[in-house]
Design a protein around this motif. Structure first.
Motif, PDB file in Angstrom:
ATOM      1  N   THR A  50     -39.068 -37.793 -45.867  1.00  0.00           N
ATOM      2  CA  THR A  50     -39.479 -38.806 -44.893  1.00  0.00           C
ATOM      3  C   THR A  50     -40.859 -39.383 -45.198  1.00  0.00           C
ATOM      4  O   THR A  50     -41.282 -40.330 -44.553  1.00  0.00           O
ATOM      5  N   GLY A  51     -41.549 -38.796 -46.177  1.00  0.00           N
ATOM      6  CA  GLY A  51     -42.861 -39.319 -46.529  1.00  0.00           C
ATOM      7  C   GLY A  51     -43.533 -38.475 -47.590  1.00  0.00           C
ATOM      8  O   GLY A  51     -42.986 -37.471 -48.044  1.00  0.00           O
ATOM      9  N   GLU A  52     -44.696 -38.920 -47.993  1.00  0.00           N
ATOM     10  CA  GLU A  52     -45.497 -38.158 -48.945  1.00  0.00           C
ATOM     11  C   GLU A  52     -46.971 -38.467 -48.717  1.00  0.00           C
ATOM     12  O   GLU A  52     -47.323 -39.524 -48.204  1.00  0.00           O
ATOM     13  N   VAL A  53     -47.790 -37.495 -49.089  1.00  0.00           N
ATOM     14  CA  VAL A  53     -49.235 -37.630 -48.940  1.00  0.00           C
ATOM     15  C   VAL A  53     -49.863 -37.438 -50.309  1.00  0.00           C
ATOM     16  O   VAL A  53     -49.586 -36.441 -50.988  1.00  0.00           O
ATOM     17  N   LYS A  54     -50.665 -38.406 -50.739  1.00  0.00           N
ATOM     18  CA  LYS A  54     -51.334 -38.303 -52.031  1.00  0.00           C
ATOM     19  C   LYS A  54     -52.255 -37.101 -52.018  1.00  0.00           C
ATOM     20  O   LYS A  54     -52.938 -36.838 -51.042  1.00  0.00           O
ATOM     21  N   GLY A  55     -52.268 -36.375 -53.113  1.00  0.00           N
ATOM     22  CA  GLY A  55     -53.104 -35.188 -53.216  1.00  0.00           C
ATOM     23  C   GLY A  55     -53.797 -35.131 -54.559  1.00  0.00           C
ATOM     24  O   GLY A  55     -54.131 -36.165 -55.144  1.00  0.00           O
ATOM     25  N   GLU A  56     -53.973 -33.927 -55.058  1.00  0.00           N
ATOM     26  CA  GLU A  56     -54.642 -33.685 -56.332  1.00  0.00           C
ATOM     27  C   GLU A  56     -53.670 -33.033 -57.317  1.00  0.00           C
ATOM     28  O   GLU A  56     -52.724 -32.366 -56.906  1.00  0.00           O
ATOM     29  N   LYS A  57     -53.920 -33.213 -58.602  1.00  0.00           N
ATOM     30  CA  LYS A  57     -53.145 -32.510 -59.625  1.00  0.00           C
ATOM     31  C   LYS A  57     -53.275 -31.018 -59.400  1.00  0.00           C
ATOM     32  O   LYS A  57     -54.312 -30.543 -58.938  1.00  0.00           O
ATOM     33  N   ASP A  58     -52.244 -30.297 -59.721  1.00  0.00           N
ATOM     34  CA  ASP A  58     -52.180 -28.843 -59.576  1.00  0.00           C
ATOM     35  C   ASP A  58     -52.304 -28.406 -58.119  1.00  0.00           C
ATOM     36  O   ASP A  58     -52.952 -27.414 -57.808  1.00  0.00           O
ATOM     37  N   ALA A  59     -51.655 -29.174 -57.225  1.00  0.00           N
ATOM     38  CA  ALA A  59     -51.563 -28.739 -55.826  1.00  0.00           C
ATOM     39  C   ALA A  59     -50.759 -27.441 -55.828  1.00  0.00           C
ATOM     40  O   ALA A  59     -49.649 -27.398 -56.328  1.00  0.00           O
ATOM     41  N   ASP A  60     -51.342 -26.386 -55.322  1.00  0.00           N
ATOM     42  CA  ASP A  60     -50.718 -25.068 -55.396  1.00  0.00           C
ATOM     43  C   ASP A  60     -50.211 -24.606 -54.034  1.00  0.00           C
ATOM     44  O   ASP A  60     -49.231 -25.114 -53.529  1.00  0.00           O
ATOM     45  N   SER A  61     -50.909 -23.648 -53.464  1.00  0.00           N
ATOM     46  CA  SER A  61     -50.443 -23.049 -52.216  1.00  0.00           C
ATOM     47  C   SER A  61     -50.578 -24.026 -51.054  1.00  0.00           C
ATOM     48  O   SER A  61     -51.375 -24.964 -51.083  1.00  0.00           O
ATOM     49  N   ILE A  62     -49.760 -23.790 -50.040  1.00  0.00           N
ATOM     50  CA  ILE A  62     -49.726 -24.672 -48.878  1.00  0.00           C
ATOM     51  C   ILE A  62     -49.539 -23.802 -47.643  1.00  0.00           C
ATOM     52  O   ILE A  62     -48.844 -22.783 -47.695  1.00  0.00           O
ATOM     53  N   ILE A  63     -50.178 -24.195 -46.540  1.00  0.00           N
ATOM     54  CA  ILE A  63     -50.075 -23.424 -45.301  1.00  0.00           C
ATOM     55  C   ILE A  63     -50.228 -24.366 -44.119  1.00  0.00           C
ATOM     56  O   ILE A  63     -50.955 -25.357 -44.190  1.00  0.00           O
ATOM     57  N   TYR A  64     -49.520 -24.048 -43.044  1.00  0.00           N
ATOM     58  CA  TYR A  64     -49.665 -24.777 -41.782  1.00  0.00           C
ATOM     59  C   TYR A  64     -50.485 -23.926 -40.824  1.00  0.00           C
ATOM     60  O   TYR A  64     -50.179 -22.752 -40.611  1.00  0.00           O
ATOM     61  N   ASP A  65     -51.529 -24.517 -40.249  1.00  0.00           N
ATOM     62  CA  ASP A  65     -52.355 -23.834 -39.258  1.00  0.00           C
ATOM     63  C   ASP A  65     -51.949 -24.340 -37.878  1.00  0.00           C
ATOM     64  O   ASP A  65     -52.234 -25.495 -37.535  1.00  0.00           O
ATOM     65  N   PRO A  66     -51.267 -23.510 -37.082  1.00  0.00           N
ATOM     66  CA  PRO A  66     -50.784 -23.974 -35.777  1.00  0.00           C
ATOM     67  C   PRO A  66     -51.896 -24.252 -34.764  1.00  0.00           C
ATOM     68  O   PRO A  66     -51.683 -25.016 -33.824  1.00  0.00           O
ATOM     69  N   VAL A  67     -53.066 -23.690 -34.944  1.00  0.00           N
ATOM     70  CA  VAL A  67     -54.166 -23.927 -34.006  1.00  0.00           C
ATOM     71  C   VAL A  67     -54.708 -25.352 -34.171  1.00  0.00           C
ATOM     72  O   VAL A  67     -54.841 -26.106 -33.210  1.00  0.00           O
ATOM     73  N   SER A  68     -55.005 -25.739 -35.423  1.00  0.00           N
ATOM     74  CA  SER A  68     -55.539 -27.085 -35.675  1.00  0.00           C
ATOM     75  C   SER A  68     -54.433 -28.118 -35.870  1.00  0.00           C
ATOM     76  O   SER A  68     -54.696 -29.307 -35.878  1.00  0.00           O
ATOM     77  N   LYS A  69     -53.190 -27.629 -36.047  1.00  0.00           N
ATOM     78  CA  LYS A  69     -52.027 -28.489 -36.316  1.00  0.00           C
ATOM     79  C   LYS A  69     -52.206 -29.301 -37.601  1.00  0.00           C
ATOM     80  O   LYS A  69     -51.829 -30.460 -37.680  1.00  0.00           O
ATOM     81  N   HIS A  70     -52.783 -28.664 -38.619  1.00  0.00           N
ATOM     82  CA  HIS A  70     -52.985 -29.274 -39.929  1.00  0.00           C
ATOM     83  C   HIS A  70     -52.222 -28.494 -40.993  1.00  0.00           C
ATOM     84  O   HIS A  70     -52.077 -27.281 -40.888  1.00  0.00           O
ATOM     85  N   ASP A  77     -56.723 -26.242 -59.994  1.00  0.00           N
ATOM     86  CA  ASP A  77     -57.643 -26.681 -61.050  1.00  0.00           C
ATOM     87  C   ASP A  77     -58.932 -27.268 -60.482  1.00  0.00           C
ATOM     88  O   ASP A  77     -60.016 -27.079 -61.015  1.00  0.00           O
ATOM     89  N   ARG A  78     -58.816 -28.016 -59.410  1.00  0.00           N
ATOM     90  CA  ARG A  78     -59.976 -28.683 -58.827  1.00  0.00           C
ATOM     91  C   ARG A  78     -60.774 -27.785 -57.885  1.00  0.00           C
ATOM     92  O   ARG A  78     -61.838 -28.165 -57.421  1.00  0.00           O
ATOM     93  N   LYS A  79     -60.187 -26.640 -57.552  1.00  0.00           N
ATOM     94  CA  LYS A  79     -60.841 -25.714 -56.625  1.00  0.00           C
ATOM     95  C   LYS A  79     -61.223 -26.435 -55.325  1.00  0.00           C
ATOM     96  O   LYS A  79     -62.355 -26.378 -54.856  1.00  0.00           O
ATOM     97  N   SER A  80     -60.236 -27.152 -54.767  1.00  0.00           N
ATOM     98  CA  SER A  80     -60.454 -27.938 -53.557  1.00  0.00           C
ATOM     99  C   SER A  80     -59.223 -27.805 -52.643  1.00  0.00           C
ATOM    100  O   SER A  80     -58.256 -27.142 -53.000  1.00  0.00           O
ATOM    101  N   ALA A  81     -59.284 -28.447 -51.506  1.00  0.00           N
ATOM    102  CA  ALA A  81     -58.160 -28.462 -50.572  1.00  0.00           C
ATOM    103  C   ALA A  81     -57.906 -29.891 -50.122  1.00  0.00           C
ATOM    104  O   ALA A  81     -58.820 -30.714 -50.055  1.00  0.00           O
TER     105      ALA A  81
END
Length: 82
Positions: A50-70, A77-81
């Motif tokens: 239903t969609g996509e969000v541009k990110g960074e190369k080597d996007a690795d782990s992913i998690i949903y935080d129910p408190v912040s709803k993010h 590789d970029r050591k970023s989020a």
């Protein structure tokens, strides 16, 4: 205890998937695709993208935080989020 598993469908067009986060309250799933530098959003009931969000190369782990709803994607590789 043995749990039976079965493939219920596939989501095509992905290059290098690293992780998936399911958000039941929204009925949506999110897949980190490091090869395409994006996060793919899909409907959990139909498995349709239903969609996509541009990110960074080597996007690795992913998690949903129910408190912040993010949804957070951690880029190895970029050591970023995203």
């Amino acid at each position: 205890m043995r749990i039976a598993a079965a493939v219920v469908g596939t989501i095509g067009g992905l290059q290098q998937c690293h992780g998936i986060a399911l958000v039941e309250e929204l009925g949506k799933g999110f897949i980190s695709d490091g090869g395409a530098a994006k996060t793919v959003v899909f409907d959990m009931s139909s498995l349709k993208v239903t969609g996509e969000v541009k990110g960074e190369k080597d996007a690795d782990s992913i998690i949903y935080d129910p408190v912040s709803k993010h949804v957070f994607v951690f880029n190895g590789d970029r050591k970023s989020a995203t």
